[in-house]
Design a protein around this motif. Structure first.
Motif, short mmCIF file in Angstrom:
data_model
loop_
_atom_site.label_atom_id
_atom_site.label_comp_id
_atom_site.label_asym_id
_atom_site.label_seq_id
_atom_site.Cartn_x
_atom_site.Cartn_y
_atom_site.Cartn_z
N THR A 41 0.84 -1.21 0.00
CA THR A 41 0.00 0.00 0.00
C THR A 41 0.87 1.26 0.00
O THR A 41 0.55 2.25 -0.66
N GLN A 83 -7.57 0.24 -0.01
CA GLN A 83 -7.70 -1.01 0.76
C GLN A 83 -8.87 -0.88 1.74
O GLN A 83 -9.68 -1.79 1.86
N ASP A 175 -6.24 -1.75 -4.80
CA ASP A 175 -5.65 -2.24 -3.55
C ASP A 175 -6.58 -3.25 -2.88
O ASP A 175 -7.56 -2.88 -2.26
N GLU A 176 -6.27 -4.52 -3.05
CA GLU A 176 -7.04 -5.64 -2.49
C GLU A 176 -8.53 -5.57 -2.83
O GLU A 176 -9.37 -5.59 -1.93
MG LIG Z 1 -1.96 -2.88 2.17
#
Ligand SMILES: [Mg+2]
Ligand SMILES: Nc1ncnc2c1ncn2[C@@H]1O[C@H](COP(=O)(O)OP(=O)(O)O)[C@@H](O)[C@H]1O
Length: 252
Positions: A41, A83, A175-176
């Motif tokens: 991240t 995220q 992000d994820e």
């Molecule tokens: Mg992360």
């Protein structure tokens, strides 16, 4: 499309990223994987410009962007999701996406949001159409008038993707995106990501779901303790000794 050169980031005495080099080719799905706390991240924050590097350089489409502000990078074509989902709770799904579309209009978001609700301007109608198009694209056309918190978790993630796309990025940082999704939602996300690439975008993807990453990525970079430990095709990475050790621990 993007080149990260010798990038390091220290938080106080802690090194979150250490001398990282990364090249992302146009039209690819490039995955970034690594254990929790590896610095993934942080790298996204450095690329999107929300955090300044301690050292190193970033080149996007042949242009150095190392010192430039996040909104400028967004206009150049770097879009992202977070995220921890960051939707605006007091705006509907459509309005959340409209914020991104506003980025391209001359009126800008404030003049439009304070305009007459009875007689929206032609420009605002245009922005609504733009937002509805992106909602449709991510499969949320029927959710346009709902509040973000009333949406299922997987839908909120897709709404974030719609908002990112509405700013017309060339490079999309995810992000994820599959976090908290069930296998069917993950499968749908997979299809969505491929469609985004079919529309000419490039993807940098952080993801923990290894099955998804191996299935979808053209190229994978593995980082651990802020350093790149491996890079290659899914097959190369899957059989890499350093990667296996980072994930399973030595000896396993
Ligand atoms: Mg992360
Ligand atoms: N703003 C910050 N201040 C201090 N430490 C941070 C900050 N952001 C990230 N870190 C630390 O940097 C490391 C990498 O974090 P992060 O990039 O979020 O990892 P990942 O996304 O790979 O799980 C972690 O140890 C985290 O605690």
């Amino acid at each position: 499309m993007l080149e990260v050169r010798s990038m390091s980031k220290n938080f106080g005495g802690f090194t979150a990223l250490n001398d990282l080099n990364l090249r992302i080719e146009k039209g690819q799905i490039h995955a970034l994987i690594g254990p929790n706390g590896a610095g993934k991240t942080t790298l996204f924050n450095l690329i999107s410009g929300s955090v300044p590097p301690s050292s190193g350089e970033i080149v996007f489409l042949g242009k150095k962007i190392t010192g430039s502000r996040p909104h400028k990078r967004a206009r150049l074509g770097i879009g992202r999701t977070f995220q921890n989902i960051r939707l605006i709770r007091t705006l509907t799904a459509r309005e959340n996406v409209m914020l991104g579309c506003h980025c391209w209009t001359k009126a800008g978001m404030w003049s439009s949001f304070f305009s007459s609700p009875i007689r929206p301007s032609a420009e605002e109608s245009e922005i609504r159409r733009c937002a509805d198009g992106y909602l449709e694209f991510v499969g949320l056309g029927h959710r346009a008038d709902m509040w973000p918190h009333a949406l299922a978790y997987g839908e909120q993630r897709r709404l974030e993707i719609a908002r990112a796309l509405s700013m017309e990025p060339k490079l999309v940082l995810l992000d994820e995106p599959a976090a908290g999704m069930n296998p069917q939602e993950t499968q749908e996300l997979n299809t969505l990501i491929r469609r985004i690439v079919d529309f000419g975008k490039t993807i940098l993807l952080i993801e923990h779901d290894m099955k998804m990453v191996m299935d979808i990525a053209d190229r994978i970079t593995v980082i651990n303790y802020g350093q790149k430990i491996a890079e290659g095709t899914p097959l190369e990475v899957r059989t890499n000794r350093a990667v296996i050790e980072a994930y399973l621990g030595e000896g396993e």
